[in-house]
Design a protein around this motif. Structure first.
Motif, PDB file in Angstrom:
ATOM      1  N   SER A  22    -102.250  73.727 -39.813  1.00 35.32           N
ATOM      2  CA  SER A  22    -101.449  74.872 -40.112  1.00 35.32           C
ATOM      3  C   SER A  22    -100.956  75.213 -38.641  1.00 35.32           C
ATOM      4  CB  SER A  22    -102.110  76.227 -40.286  1.00 35.32           C
ATOM      5  OG  SER A  22    -102.848  75.903 -41.607  1.00 35.32           O
ATOM      6  N   ILE A  23    -101.605  74.985 -37.703  1.00 39.60           N
ATOM      7  CA  ILE A  23    -100.936  75.365 -35.968  1.00 39.60           C
ATOM      8  C   ILE A  23     -99.991  73.913 -35.855  1.00 39.60           C
ATOM      9  CG2 ILE A  23    -101.527  75.126 -33.717  1.00 39.60           C
ATOM     10  CD1 ILE A  23    -104.356  76.284 -34.433  1.00 39.60           C
ATOM     11  N   ASP A  24    -100.306  73.008 -36.237  1.00 38.31           N
ATOM     12  CA  ASP A  24     -99.144  71.870 -36.246  1.00 38.31           C
ATOM     13  C   ASP A  24     -97.881  71.965 -36.937  1.00 38.31           C
ATOM     14  OD1 ASP A  24    -100.930  70.082 -34.529  1.00 38.31           O
ATOM     15  OD2 ASP A  24    -101.810  69.144 -36.221  1.00 38.31           O
ATOM     16  N   GLU A  25     -98.021  72.708 -37.920  1.00 36.86           N
ATOM     17  CA  GLU A  25     -96.854  72.979 -38.809  1.00 36.86           C
ATOM     18  C   GLU A  25     -96.016  73.986 -38.273  1.00 36.86           C
ATOM     19  OE1 GLU A  25     -98.485  73.805 -42.680  1.00 36.86           O
ATOM     20  OE2 GLU A  25     -98.859  71.630 -43.071  1.00 36.86           O
ATOM     21  N   LEU A  26     -96.819  75.116 -37.626  1.00 36.79           N
ATOM     22  CA  LEU A  26     -95.958  76.096 -36.751  1.00 36.79           C
ATOM     23  C   LEU A  26     -95.404  75.483 -35.575  1.00 36.79           C
ATOM     24  CD1 LEU A  26     -98.612  78.962 -37.012  1.00 36.79           C
ATOM     25  CD2 LEU A  26     -96.126  79.182 -37.548  1.00 36.79           C
ATOM     26  N   ALA A  27     -96.124  74.667 -34.951  1.00 36.00           N
ATOM     27  CA  ALA A  27     -95.446  74.078 -33.752  1.00 36.00           C
ATOM     28  C   ALA A  27     -94.402  73.240 -34.105  1.00 36.00           C
ATOM     29  CB  ALA A  27     -96.554  73.061 -33.020  1.00 36.00           C
ATOM     30  N   LEU A  28     -94.402  72.563 -35.211  1.00 38.17           N
ATOM     31  CA  LEU A  28     -93.296  71.539 -35.549  1.00 38.17           C
ATOM     32  C   LEU A  28     -92.035  72.518 -35.893  1.00 38.17           C
ATOM     33  CD1 LEU A  28     -92.981  68.647 -36.050  1.00 38.17           C
ATOM     34  CD2 LEU A  28     -93.388  69.255 -38.649  1.00 38.17           C
ATOM     35  N   ASP A  29     -92.106  73.768 -36.438  1.00 41.46           N
ATOM     36  CA  ASP A  29     -91.008  74.493 -36.642  1.00 41.46           C
ATOM     37  C   ASP A  29     -90.622  75.093 -35.619  1.00 41.46           C
ATOM     38  OD1 ASP A  29     -91.482  74.115 -39.425  1.00 41.46           O
ATOM     39  OD2 ASP A  29     -92.279  75.999 -40.088  1.00 41.46           O
ATOM     40  N   ALA A  30     -91.345  75.381 -34.537  1.00 38.10           N
ATOM     41  CA  ALA A  30     -90.943  75.879 -33.422  1.00 38.10           C
ATOM     42  C   ALA A  30     -90.036  74.696 -32.502  1.00 38.10           C
ATOM     43  CB  ALA A  30     -92.254  76.524 -32.391  1.00 38.10           C
ATOM     44  N   ALA A  31     -90.717  73.617 -32.595  1.00 37.85           N
ATOM     45  CA  ALA A  31     -89.696  72.653 -31.639  1.00 37.85           C
ATOM     46  C   ALA A  31     -88.515  72.516 -32.522  1.00 37.85           C
ATOM     47  CB  ALA A  31     -90.507  71.429 -31.534  1.00 37.85           C
ATOM     48  N   GLY A  32     -88.391  72.573 -33.757  1.00 36.41           N
ATOM     49  CA  GLY A  32     -86.876  72.176 -34.400  1.00 36.41           C
ATOM     50  C   GLY A  32     -86.737  70.502 -34.308  1.00 36.41           C
ATOM     51  N   ALA A  33     -85.528  70.542 -33.829  1.00 37.54           N
ATOM     52  CA  ALA A  33     -84.879  69.264 -33.873  1.00 37.54           C
ATOM     53  C   ALA A  33     -85.549  68.169 -32.798  1.00 37.54           C
ATOM     54  CB  ALA A  33     -83.196  69.252 -33.788  1.00 37.54           C
ATOM     55  N   TYR A  34     -85.909  69.084 -31.603  1.00 40.41           N
ATOM     56  CA  TYR A  34     -86.411  68.228 -30.718  1.00 40.41           C
ATOM     57  C   TYR A  34     -87.764  67.655 -30.712  1.00 40.41           C
ATOM     58  CZ  TYR A  34     -83.212  70.740 -27.396  1.00 40.41           C
ATOM     59  OH  TYR A  34     -82.194  71.430 -26.906  1.00 40.41           O
ATOM     60  N   ALA A  35     -88.362  67.967 -32.013  1.00 37.77           N
ATOM     61  CA  ALA A  35     -89.590  67.318 -32.446  1.00 37.77           C
ATOM     62  C   ALA A  35     -89.526  65.942 -32.995  1.00 37.77           C
ATOM     63  CB  ALA A  35     -90.280  68.276 -33.501  1.00 37.77           C
ATOM     64  N   ALA A  36     -88.087  65.594 -33.402  1.00 36.52           N
ATOM     65  CA  ALA A  36     -87.802  64.543 -34.022  1.00 36.52           C
ATOM     66  C   ALA A  36     -87.410  63.290 -33.015  1.00 36.52           C
ATOM     67  CB  ALA A  36     -86.474  64.819 -35.034  1.00 36.52           C
ATOM     68  N   VAL A  37     -87.347  63.695 -31.802  1.00 37.00           N
ATOM     69  CA  VAL A  37     -86.912  62.372 -30.687  1.00 37.00           C
ATOM     70  C   VAL A  37     -88.129  61.970 -30.348  1.00 37.00           C
ATOM     71  CG1 VAL A  37     -86.006  62.565 -28.434  1.00 37.00           C
ATOM     72  CG2 VAL A  37     -85.360  64.374 -29.829  1.00 37.00           C
ATOM     73  N   HIS A  38     -88.358  60.735 -30.675  1.00 33.45           N
ATOM     74  CA  HIS A  38     -89.384  59.882 -30.350  1.00 33.45           C
ATOM     75  C   HIS A  38     -89.505  59.384 -28.707  1.00 33.45           C
ATOM     76  CE1 HIS A  38     -93.031  57.380 -30.966  1.00 33.45           C
ATOM     77  NE2 HIS A  38     -92.216  56.254 -30.565  1.00 33.45           N
ATOM     78  N   GLN A  39     -90.127  60.216 -27.702  1.00 36.31           N
ATOM     79  CA  GLN A  39     -90.081  59.473 -26.382  1.00 36.31           C
ATOM     80  C   GLN A  39     -91.372  59.628 -25.673  1.00 36.31           C
ATOM     81  OE1 GLN A  39     -87.595  62.749 -24.442  1.00 36.31           O
ATOM     82  NE2 GLN A  39     -88.192  64.184 -26.010  1.00 36.31           N
ATOM     83  N   PRO A  40     -92.405  58.819 -26.204  1.00 36.44           N
ATOM     84  CA  PRO A  40     -93.645  58.703 -25.791  1.00 36.44           C
ATOM     85  C   PRO A  40     -93.706  58.597 -24.191  1.00 36.44           C
ATOM     86  CG  PRO A  40     -93.265  56.685 -26.926  1.00 36.44           C
ATOM     87  CD  PRO A  40     -92.068  57.597 -27.517  1.00 36.44           C
ATOM     88  N   GLN A  41     -92.618  57.536 -23.891  1.00 31.70           N
ATOM     89  CA  GLN A  41     -92.559  57.320 -22.356  1.00 31.70           C
ATOM     90  C   GLN A  41     -92.310  58.482 -21.430  1.00 31.70           C
ATOM     91  OE1 GLN A  41     -90.252  56.748 -24.682  1.00 31.70           O
ATOM     92  NE2 GLN A  41     -88.455  57.454 -24.053  1.00 31.70           N
ATOM     93  N   ALA A  42     -91.884  59.360 -21.917  1.00 25.51           N
ATOM     94  CA  ALA A  42     -91.695  60.675 -21.054  1.00 25.51           C
ATOM     95  C   ALA A  42     -92.596  61.855 -20.939  1.00 25.51           C
ATOM     96  CB  ALA A  42     -90.409  61.505 -21.755  1.00 25.51           C
TER      97      ALA A  42
END
Length: 394
Positions: free
Chosen positions: A324-344
């Motif tokens: 549930s917390i993960d889903e809230l964080a995903l909503d809060a991050a919005g489009a930025y959550a979709a950027v795959h950037q593990p190197q950063a």
């Protein structure tokens, strides 16, 4: 039942906080903050393990005779909570929390003398060989064959979802030594060297784009019978004993940290809406209930009582609150959550600056990895069945 900390426990809490403030290097704290699953890369977990080993705090649950702390249940809970608040990277559980206690319970004096000090120091890094392509929740159907040949077993078959097998130099493994009769009565528990000829490790890349799990193949791998833990064909008993440690431990401290971080970093436009505030309040209520339940269990253990099915309840509720917390964080991050950037994620020198806020770097990976929380260590459906039988008498 007293759920508050005593003066002695408050003093210990201050001691732990002081130690973490002085001993936890910033780069390891950064690694802990950017973890996306329960397993931390050994490049960060092992340095922290060495620091704790030097302090004598690396194995809070172990008896003092084997190098543990001898702490009470409440001290262990305080230590875990303070490590979570400080962002310390988690230690690999396969050795310290799982096979180590099994070796204490079922190992020979020679096995204890050899393996336990190496687990404490981190010299041996373990993985678990349980699941197979056709044996997951129904683990008793495993088929990895172990044929007796003089002083060795010869292994042929495979294991799957083997976390950190690409890092491990040791594996504790369930094998089939007898095919007739009840399936559980033909399983043997082995300790093996991952450098043995005939072992090959193939990566499985998760939905999060990470290499955490693997499939391990055994092509006539020879394992000395001296590496057997317990009696031949009695490995199911050893495995059940190990599961008591895999499913143990609390989760409220880590959930509180995740909720606090979400409140501190999510913008007002995300948490200001009525539906978002309601969902956040529901998550906080769930975490508070888990915290109180954990304290009740600790109080029972401190009084010499058994917590009964509370472990199943806490495992189920903890997994669902985490998701549930993960889903809230995903909503809060919005489009930025979709950027795959593990190197950063800032854990390597010269890492590029993140696209978007730093807190969004791990949001999607955590969400995807934590979907497994309701499966590993016993699925939530199995835990509810345990609760139904032991609490409701169904």
């Amino acid at each position: 039942m007293n759920l508050d900390l005593s003066l002695e426990e408050l003093s210990f809490q201050d001691e732990v906080r002081t130690f973490l403030r002085n001993a936890l290097p910033p780069e390891l704290a950064a690694a802990g903050r950017h973890m996306t699953s329960v397993f931390c890369d050994p490049a960060f977990s092992l340095p922290w393990q060495r620091i704790l080993h030097a302090k004598g705090w690396v194995a809070p649950t172990w008896p003092e005779e084997y190098g543990g702390t001898g702490w009470s249940e409440m001290r262990r809970a305080i230590f875990a909570a303070e490590c979570a608040r400080a962002g310390a990277p988690s230690l690999a559980p396969m050795g310290l929390r799982m096979v180590g206690p099994c070796i204490m319970g079922y190992g020979t004096p020679e096995q204890k003398a050899h393996y336990l000090p190496r687990i404490l120091s981190g010299e041996d890094y373990w993985c678990q060989g349980y699941s197979e392509p056709g044996a997951g929740s129904d683990l008793a159907s495993l088929q990895l064959r172990a044929v007796s040949d003089d002083d060795d077993y010869v292994l042929t078959g495979s294991k799957i979802w083997t976390t950190h097998a690409h890092f491990a130099n040791r594996m504790f493994c369930l094998v089939r030594t007898r095919f007739e009769g009840k399936p559980q009565s033909g399983i043997t528990f082995l300790l093996l060297d991952m450098a043995s000829p005939g072992i090959s490790v193939k990566p499985i890349i998760t939905l999060a784009g990470e290499h955490e799990v693997n499939q391990v193949f055994f092509d006539e791998v020879r394992v000395p019978k001296a590496n057997r833990l317990g009696e031949e064909n009695a490995g199911w008993t050893v495995a059940k004993y190990l599961l008591e440690f895999e499913r143990g431990g609390g989760s409220a401290a880590g959930l509180k940290v995740r909720l606090g971080h979400l409140r501190a970093t999510a913008g007002a436009e995300h948490l200001g809406a009525a539906h978002a505030r309601r969902r956040l309040a529901e998550a906080e209520i769930s975490v508070l209930a888990i915290d109180i339940s954990e304290r009740r269990v600790l109080s029972a253990l401190a009084s010499g009582e058994k917590p009964g099915p509370a472990a199943s309840m806490l495992k189920t509720q903890g997994a669902e609150a985490l998701q549930s917390i993960d889903e809230l964080a995903l909503d809060a991050a919005g489009a930025y959550a979709a950027v795959h950037q593990p190197q950063a994620r800032g854990m390597e020198s010269g890492a590029p600056p993140p696209v978007g806020p730093e807190e969004s770097l791990t949001t999607m990976a955590r969400y995807l990895n934590d979907r497994a929380a309701s499966i590993y260590g016993g699925s939530n459906e199995i835990q509810r069945d345990i609760i139904a039988r032991l609490v409701l008498g169904l």
